[in-house]
Write a protein that holds these residues in place. Structure first.
Motif, PDB file in Angstrom:
ATOM      1  N   LYS A  16       0.854  -1.260  -0.028  1.00  0.00           N
ATOM      2  CA  LYS A  16      -0.154  -0.013  -0.027  1.00  0.00           C
ATOM      3  C   LYS A  16       0.767   1.362  -0.101  1.00  0.00           C
ATOM      4  O   LYS A  16       0.601   2.284  -0.649  1.00  0.00           O
ATOM      5  CB  LYS A  16      -0.944   0.122   1.318  1.00  0.00           C
ATOM      6  N   GLU A  66       2.197   1.649  -3.302  1.00  0.00           N
ATOM      7  CA  GLU A  66       1.176   1.862  -4.235  1.00  0.00           C
ATOM      8  C   GLU A  66       0.939   3.335  -4.308  1.00  0.00           C
ATOM      9  O   GLU A  66       0.733   4.203  -5.239  1.00  0.00           O
ATOM     10  CB  GLU A  66      -0.132   1.306  -3.916  1.00  0.00           C
ATOM     11  N   ASN A  67       0.898   3.760  -2.852  1.00  0.00           N
ATOM     12  CA  ASN A  67       0.453   5.291  -2.510  1.00  0.00           C
ATOM     13  C   ASN A  67       1.808   6.343  -3.023  1.00  0.00           C
ATOM     14  O   ASN A  67       1.341   7.499  -3.723  1.00  0.00           O
ATOM     15  CB  ASN A  67       0.500   5.390  -1.144  1.00  0.00           C
ATOM     16  N   LEU A 121       3.764   5.481  -5.674  1.00  0.00           N
ATOM     17  CA  LEU A 121       3.572   5.578  -7.003  1.00  0.00           C
ATOM     18  C   LEU A 121       2.542   6.366  -7.525  1.00  0.00           C
ATOM     19  O   LEU A 121       2.672   7.286  -8.311  1.00  0.00           O
ATOM     20  CB  LEU A 121       3.429   3.920  -7.513  1.00  0.00           C
ATOM     21  N   ARG A 122       1.440   6.370  -6.735  1.00  0.00           N
ATOM     22  CA  ARG A 122       0.250   7.419  -7.168  1.00  0.00           C
ATOM     23  C   ARG A 122       0.612   8.661  -7.039  1.00  0.00           C
ATOM     24  O   ARG A 122       0.288   9.838  -7.834  1.00  0.00           O
ATOM     25  CB  ARG A 122      -1.105   7.023  -6.171  1.00  0.00           C
ATOM     26  N   GLU A 123       1.232   9.237  -5.683  1.00  0.00           N
ATOM     27  CA  GLU A 123       1.749  10.467  -5.879  1.00  0.00           C
ATOM     28  C   GLU A 123       2.801  10.799  -6.857  1.00  0.00           C
ATOM     29  O   GLU A 123       2.828  12.079  -7.564  1.00  0.00           O
ATOM     30  CB  GLU A 123       2.206  10.717  -4.414  1.00  0.00           C
ATOM     31  N   LEU A 164       2.711   9.664  -9.994  1.00  0.00           N
ATOM     32  CA  LEU A 164       2.015   9.718 -11.146  1.00  0.00           C
ATOM     33  C   LEU A 164       1.319  11.176 -11.077  1.00  0.00           C
ATOM     34  O   LEU A 164       1.446  11.869 -12.111  1.00  0.00           O
ATOM     35  CB  LEU A 164       1.137   8.485 -11.332  1.00  0.00           C
ATOM     36  N   GLU A 165       0.944  11.486  -9.818  1.00  0.00           N
ATOM     37  CA  GLU A 165       0.058  12.823  -9.835  1.00  0.00           C
ATOM     38  C   GLU A 165       1.224  13.900 -10.246  1.00  0.00           C
ATOM     39  O   GLU A 165       0.796  14.844 -10.636  1.00  0.00           O
ATOM     40  CB  GLU A 165      -0.651  12.763  -8.575  1.00  0.00           C
ATOM     41  N   ASN A 223       1.948  14.079 -13.941  1.00  0.00           N
ATOM     42  CA  ASN A 223       0.647  14.575 -14.501  1.00  0.00           C
ATOM     43  C   ASN A 223       0.684  16.159 -14.377  1.00  0.00           C
ATOM     44  O   ASN A 223       0.374  16.779 -15.265  1.00  0.00           O
ATOM     45  CB  ASN A 223      -0.442  13.982 -13.997  1.00  0.00           C
TER      46      ASN A 223
END
Length: 185
Positions: free
Chosen positions: A39, A42-43, A45-47, A49-50, A53
């Motif tokens: 997790k 995953e968090n 990686l999400r950060e 990615l954001e 972007n």
């Protein structure tokens, strides 16, 4: 002795149960740690990615602004690139207007020839976006007019242009030559 054996067996069973509980607990803890790590990853990686972007969107916006600015600059350069030659044509137009005023025979070939050349020169100015500054009976504007004389005129309010001595011209919003005027005081 039998009691002793029973006790040993109970202790043995308790030890085995305890070992099983420990193993199960270790497995659960390992699973939980793995889940938490997954997790967190995953968090993370999400950060990332954001953030990427956001960076991408900002770059797109900057590029769009750059393109818009360069297009505006090109248009402005194109509009004012001919400014020098247009400034050189304006005195010729003044001379043509004086020649037309000096002609006595308005039907003669001389007048018609001068008028034809004058209209061609006016067409060139119009083609490139040059327009005459309207000054007669207008409010005096120091951005558009050059006051060379003042005169008190009955029935005319102060700061009104009463006579145009020389026409002014502008290219878009830029004044190429201000109108030379007489202003009421």
């Amino acid at each position: 002795m039998q009691e002793n054996n029973l006790e040993k067996e109970n202790v043995k069973e308790e030890l085995e149960t305890s070992s099983e509980i420990e193993e199960t607990t270790e497995e659960v803890v390992e699973d939980n740690v793995t889940d938490i790590n997954d997790k967190l990853e995953e968090n993370k990686l999400r950060e990332e990615l954001e953030a990427l972007n956001d960076k991408h969107q900002r770059l797109q916006a900057e590029y769009a602004n750059y393109r818009r600015r360069t297009n505006e600059e090109k248009e402005t350069i194109g509009l004012f690139a001919n400014e020098k030659i247009l400034n050189d044509i304006i005195p010729v137009i003044d001379s043509m207007e004086r020649a037309l005023e000096a002609c006595d025979d308005k039907e003669g070939s001389m007048y018609q020839g001068i008028d034809l050349v004058y209209k061609q020169l006016q067409g060139i100015l119009t083609k490139y976006g040059v327009e005459a500054i309207e000054a007669e009976n207008a409010d005096f504007d120091p951005n558009l007019h050059l006051a060379v004389m003042q005169e008190s005129v009955d029935g005319v309010e102060a700061n009104k242009v009463v006579m145009v001595l020389q026409k002014g011209y502008k290219l878009g919003n830029k004044v190429l030559r201000p109108s030379m005027v007489k202003v009421s005081c």
